[in-house]
Scaffold this motif. Structure first.
Motif, PDB file in Angstrom:
ATOM      1  N   TRP A 276       0.815  -1.215   0.000  1.00  0.00           N
ATOM      2  CA  TRP A 276       0.000   0.000   0.000  1.00  0.00           C
ATOM      3  C   TRP A 276       0.847   1.263   0.000  1.00  0.00           C
ATOM      4  CZ3 TRP A 276      -4.611  -0.688  -1.624  1.00  0.00           C
ATOM      5  CH2 TRP A 276      -5.283  -1.888  -1.369  1.00  0.00           C
ATOM      6  N   THR A 277       2.078   1.173   0.510  1.00  0.00           N
ATOM      7  CA  THR A 277       2.965   2.346   0.442  1.00  0.00           C
ATOM      8  C   THR A 277       3.268   2.700  -1.015  1.00  0.00           C
ATOM      9  OG1 THR A 277       4.881   0.868   0.710  1.00  0.00           O
ATOM     10  CG2 THR A 277       4.057   1.970   2.697  1.00  0.00           C
ATOM     11  N   THR A 278       3.411   1.658  -1.858  1.00  0.00           N
ATOM     12  CA  THR A 278       3.652   1.893  -3.279  1.00  0.00           C
ATOM     13  C   THR A 278       2.432   2.519  -3.945  1.00  0.00           C
ATOM     14  OG1 THR A 278       5.177   0.015  -3.403  1.00  0.00           O
ATOM     15  CG2 THR A 278       4.230   0.779  -5.474  1.00  0.00           C
ATOM     16  N   ILE A 279       1.239   2.050  -3.595  1.00  0.00           N
ATOM     17  CA  ILE A 279       0.005   2.594  -4.162  1.00  0.00           C
ATOM     18  C   ILE A 279      -0.150   4.068  -3.768  1.00  0.00           C
ATOM     19  CG2 ILE A 279      -2.499   2.358  -4.281  1.00  0.00           C
ATOM     20  CD1 ILE A 279      -0.869   0.031  -5.534  1.00  0.00           C
ATOM     21  N   LEU A 280       0.114   4.382  -2.507  1.00  0.00           N
ATOM     22  CA  LEU A 280       0.042   5.773  -2.054  1.00  0.00           C
ATOM     23  C   LEU A 280       1.101   6.630  -2.737  1.00  0.00           C
ATOM     24  CD1 LEU A 280      -0.631   5.451   1.793  1.00  0.00           C
ATOM     25  CD2 LEU A 280      -2.137   6.467   0.087  1.00  0.00           C
ATOM     26  N   PHE A 281       2.274   6.058  -2.944  1.00  0.00           N
ATOM     27  CA  PHE A 281       3.352   6.776  -3.639  1.00  0.00           C
ATOM     28  C   PHE A 281       2.898   7.178  -5.042  1.00  0.00           C
ATOM     29  CE2 PHE A 281       6.986   6.176  -6.627  1.00  0.00           C
ATOM     30  CZ  PHE A 281       7.667   7.348  -6.325  1.00  0.00           C
ATOM     31  N   PHE A 282       2.321   6.226  -5.764  1.00  0.00           N
ATOM     32  CA  PHE A 282       1.840   6.520  -7.114  1.00  0.00           C
ATOM     33  C   PHE A 282       0.747   7.576  -7.093  1.00  0.00           C
ATOM     34  CE2 PHE A 282       3.921   2.620  -8.529  1.00  0.00           C
ATOM     35  CZ  PHE A 282       4.349   2.989  -9.794  1.00  0.00           C
ATOM     36  N   THR A 283      -0.171   7.457  -6.144  1.00  0.00           N
ATOM     37  CA  THR A 283      -1.274   8.410  -6.059  1.00  0.00           C
ATOM     38  C   THR A 283      -0.754   9.822  -5.834  1.00  0.00           C
ATOM     39  OG1 THR A 283      -2.711   6.681  -5.134  1.00  0.00           O
ATOM     40  CG2 THR A 283      -3.415   8.968  -4.850  1.00  0.00           C
ATOM     41  N   GLY A 284       0.135   9.976  -4.858  1.00  0.00           N
ATOM     42  CA  GLY A 284       0.712  11.297  -4.579  1.00  0.00           C
ATOM     43  C   GLY A 284       1.510  11.829  -5.743  1.00  0.00           C
ATOM     44  N   LEU A 285       2.262  10.949  -6.378  1.00  0.00           N
ATOM     45  CA  LEU A 285       3.114  11.349  -7.498  1.00  0.00           C
ATOM     46  C   LEU A 285       2.293  11.831  -8.688  1.00  0.00           C
ATOM     47  CD1 LEU A 285       6.114  11.479  -8.231  1.00  0.00           C
ATOM     48  CD2 LEU A 285       5.895   9.194  -9.200  1.00  0.00           C
ATOM     49  N   PHE A 286       1.210  11.117  -8.989  1.00  0.00           N
ATOM     50  CA  PHE A 286       0.339  11.541 -10.090  1.00  0.00           C
ATOM     51  C   PHE A 286      -0.228  12.943  -9.827  1.00  0.00           C
ATOM     52  CE2 PHE A 286      -0.411   6.894 -11.213  1.00  0.00           C
ATOM     53  CZ  PHE A 286       0.278   6.982 -12.416  1.00  0.00           C
ATOM     54  N   ILE A 287      -0.575  13.225  -8.580  1.00  0.00           N
ATOM     55  CA  ILE A 287      -1.132  14.535  -8.237  1.00  0.00           C
ATOM     56  C   ILE A 287      -0.069  15.620  -8.349  1.00  0.00           C
ATOM     57  CG2 ILE A 287      -2.164  15.901  -6.379  1.00  0.00           C
ATOM     58  CD1 ILE A 287      -3.530  13.322  -5.410  1.00  0.00           C
ATOM     59  N   VAL A 288       1.149  15.329  -7.884  1.00  0.00           N
ATOM     60  CA  VAL A 288       2.238  16.307  -7.971  1.00  0.00           C
ATOM     61  C   VAL A 288       2.536  16.658  -9.428  1.00  0.00           C
ATOM     62  CG1 VAL A 288       4.721  16.667  -7.588  1.00  0.00           C
ATOM     63  CG2 VAL A 288       3.306  15.685  -5.773  1.00  0.00           C
ATOM     64  N   VAL A 289       2.637  15.642 -10.266  1.00  0.00           N
ATOM     65  CA  VAL A 289       2.882  15.874 -11.691  1.00  0.00           C
ATOM     66  C   VAL A 289       1.665  16.533 -12.333  1.00  0.00           C
ATOM     67  CG1 VAL A 289       3.400  14.778 -13.910  1.00  0.00           C
ATOM     68  CG2 VAL A 289       4.518  13.970 -11.832  1.00  0.00           C
ATOM     69  N   GLY A 290       0.480  16.193 -11.830  1.00  0.00           N
ATOM     70  CA  GLY A 290      -0.739  16.830 -12.326  1.00  0.00           C
ATOM     71  C   GLY A 290      -0.737  18.331 -12.084  1.00  0.00           C
ATOM     72  N   GLY A 291      -0.063  18.767 -11.018  1.00  0.00           N
ATOM     73  CA  GLY A 291       0.065  20.200 -10.754  1.00  0.00           C
ATOM     74  C   GLY A 291       0.794  20.914 -11.883  1.00  0.00           C
ATOM     75  N   LEU A 292       1.828  20.257 -12.428  1.00  0.00           N
ATOM     76  CA  LEU A 292       2.560  20.835 -13.567  1.00  0.00           C
ATOM     77  C   LEU A 292       1.663  20.902 -14.804  1.00  0.00           C
ATOM     78  CD1 LEU A 292       6.027  19.011 -13.276  1.00  0.00           C
ATOM     79  CD2 LEU A 292       5.400  21.266 -12.406  1.00  0.00           C
ATOM     80  N   GLN A 293       0.844  19.879 -14.976  1.00  0.00           N
ATOM     81  CA  GLN A 293      -0.066  19.843 -16.119  1.00  0.00           C
ATOM     82  C   GLN A 293      -1.165  20.897 -15.969  1.00  0.00           C
ATOM     83  OE1 GLN A 293       0.222  18.225 -18.821  1.00  0.00           O
ATOM     84  NE2 GLN A 293      -1.803  18.158 -19.779  1.00  0.00           N
ATOM     85  N   GLU A 294      -1.731  20.993 -14.785  1.00  0.00           N
ATOM     86  CA  GLU A 294      -2.827  21.928 -14.518  1.00  0.00           C
ATOM     87  C   GLU A 294      -2.408  23.370 -14.745  1.00  0.00           C
ATOM     88  OE1 GLU A 294      -6.805  22.815 -12.998  1.00  0.00           O
ATOM     89  OE2 GLU A 294      -5.867  20.953 -13.658  1.00  0.00           O
ATOM     90  N   THR A 295      -1.186  23.714 -14.361  1.00  0.00           N
ATOM     91  CA  THR A 295      -0.711  25.096 -14.465  1.00  0.00           C
ATOM     92  C   THR A 295      -0.073  25.411 -15.822  1.00  0.00           C
ATOM     93  OG1 THR A 295       1.384  24.436 -13.436  1.00  0.00           O
ATOM     94  CG2 THR A 295      -0.327  25.321 -11.988  1.00  0.00           C
ATOM     95  N   GLY A 296       0.040  24.407 -16.692  1.00  0.00           N
ATOM     96  CA  GLY A 296       0.582  24.652 -18.028  1.00  0.00           C
ATOM     97  C   GLY A 296       2.087  24.521 -18.132  1.00  0.00           C
TER      98      GLY A 296
END
Length: 362
Positions: A276-296
Motif C-alpha cells: 500500500w505504500t507503493t500505491i500511495l506513492f503513485f497516487t501522490g506522485l500523479f497529483i504532484v505531476v498533475g500540478g505541472l499539467q494543470e498550471t501549463g
C-alpha cells in the motif's frame, strides 16, 4: 511564470529531491507534495485526483493481490526445483535457465516480487552446489529488468506509458519484444565469457540437487492447480484485452477477485500483502505531476523541446531517449516516467500541429 506555476515547479522540485536523496520515505514525499498543491490552491481535491491514473493503480493492486494468493501454493519453488533438475545440477545451465525464468516472470510480475520469489531458491541451490551465488544474483537482476521491459504490465512505468499512449498488450510486446530478445541473448553471452567457464560442480554435488523433491514445495496441491489455470487465463486476458474491449486493470482486478474467491486464503492477510505504500506513492506522485499539467508547465516544456529541435521528430525522440536514460540512472524511473506521462499529451498535440502543417514529417 505565474504564481501557480512557480508553486507547482517548486513543489515538484522539492518532491523529486526528497525522493532522490531518500531523506524521507518516497511515499511520504509524494503525498506531502500532493497535499501542498491542494493547500496552496494550485489544485482542488477533485482536480488533483483527476490526474491519478486509475488503470495503473488497478493493475498494480490486482496483480499484487493475485500473486499474494498464488505464491502460497508453492508454484514458484516447484518451478525452480524442476528447472534445476532439468539442468542436471550443472551451475552454468542452472544460471541460464533461472535467467529465463526470472525474465519471464518479470514480464508479468513486479521485478522486486520476482527476485524475492526466485532469490531464496537460488541461494539454497548454489549452497548445495558449493558455487558463488553472486553471478546468479547479478544475472537475475539484469534478467528481471530486461524481462520487465517486454510487456505492458512488466513494470509500473510500462503501465503508465501504455495507458498514456493507448497501447494494447500486443502492441507493447511487438514494439519491445524483439529488442528484449536481443539484449537477453547478449547478456547471456557476456555472462558466459565472464563466469561460464568458472561455474563447475562435481557429479556428487550435482546429485544433491537431483535428489530434491519438487512435490514437497507444493504446499497446497488444489491451490497449485487453480493457480496454474488462473495464470494461463490471466496471460490470455492481457493478450486479448484490447479485442475484448477491457482495460488491463479490469483483467488484473478480475483475476484477483476470482483468486480470492477460489483460493480460500485468509482475506485480511492477503490484503495486507499489497504494497500500500507503493500505491500511495503513485497516487501522490500523479497529483504532484498533475500540478505541472494543470498550471501549463508541461505544455511550456513541451513547446521548448519542440522549438529546440525545430520540430524534427527523430531528433526529439533521440533527446527524450538519452535524457530518460541519464536521468533514470540517478532518479527513480517511476517519477520520471510519471512526468513524461503528462508531457506525452503536450508533445502529442504539438506533433499533430506540426504534422498538419507539414505532412511529410510523418
Amino acid at each position: 511564470m505565474t504564481g501557480s506555476q512557480i508553486i507547482a515547479v517548486v513543489v515538484f522540485a522539492i518532491t523529486m529531491l526528497a525522493i532522490m536523496t531518500e531523506k524521507i520515505h518516497r511515499t511520504l514525499a509524494a503525498v506531502t507534495g500532493a497535499i501542498l498543491l491542494i493547500l496552496t490552491g494550485v489544485l482542488t481535491v477533485e482536480s488533483g485526483f483527476s490526474y491519478v491514473d486509475v488503470n495503473t493503480l488497478g493493475v498494480l493492486i490486482g496483480m499484487m493481490l493475485f500473486v499474494t494468493v498464488v505464491k502460497n501454493s508453492g508454484i514458484f519453488e516447484h518451478v525452480a526445483i524442476r528447472t534445476a533438475k532439468l539442468a542436471r545440477g550443472r551451475p552454468w545451465a542452472i544460471m541460464v535457465m533461472f535467467m529465463g525464468i526470472t525474465a519471464l516472470l518479470s514480464a508479468f510480475l513486479d521485478n522486486v516480487t520476482t527476485v524475492l520469489l526466485i532469490g531464496p531458491m537460488t541461494l539454497a541451490i548454489t549452497n548445495m552446489l558449493k558455487v558463488n551465488p553472486v553471478p546468479f544474483f547479478l544475472s537475475q537482476i539484469l534478467a528481471s529488468n530486461i524481462g520487465g521491459t517486454a510487456t505492458l504490465i512488466g513494470d509500473p512505468p510500462n503501465i503508465m506509458i501504455g495507458s498514456a499512449a493507448g497501447l494494447s498488450f500486443t502492441d507493447f510486446v511487438l514494439g519491445t519484444g524483439p529488442a528484449v530478445v536481443l539484449v537477453m541473448a547478449a547478456t547471456v553471452l557476456c555472462f558466459y565469457f565472464i563466469y561460464g567457464r568458472r561455474l563447475q560442480a562435481d557429479e556428487e554435488t550435482a546429485q544433491v540437487v537431483m535428489a530434491l523433491d519438487e512435490g514437497k514445495a507444493s504446499q497446497d496441491k488444489p491451490l497449485l492447480i487453480k493457480s496454474v489455470i488462473l495464470i494461463a487465463l490471466v496471460v490470455l486476458g492481457f493478450i486479448f484485452h484490447a479485442q475484448l474491449h477491457l482495460e488491463s486493470c479490469t483483467v488484473a482486478l478480475t483475476a484477483a477477485a476470482v483468486m480470492l474467491l477460489i483460493g480460500k486464503q485468509d482475506l485480511e492477510e492477503t490484503i495486507a500483502g499489497v504494497e500500500w505504500t507503493t500505491i500511495l506513492f503513485f497516487t501522490g506522485l500523479f497529483i504532484v505531476v498533475g500540478g505541472l499539467q494543470e498550471t501549463g508547465v508541461i505544455r511550456i516544456l513541451a513547446n521548448r523541446l519542440m522549438e529546440a529541435t525545430d520540430g524534427r521528430l527523430a531528433l526529439t525522440l533521440v533527446i527524450i531517449l538519452w535524457v530518460s536514460a541519464i536521468v533514470s540512472s540517478f532518479l527513480d524511473n517511476i517519477p520520471f516516467v510519471a512526468t513524461l506521462h503528462e508531457a506525452f499529451h503536450g508533445l502529442r498535440a504539438l506533433i499533430r500541429e506540426i504534422a498538419d502543417r507539414a505532412p511529410e514529417i510523418e
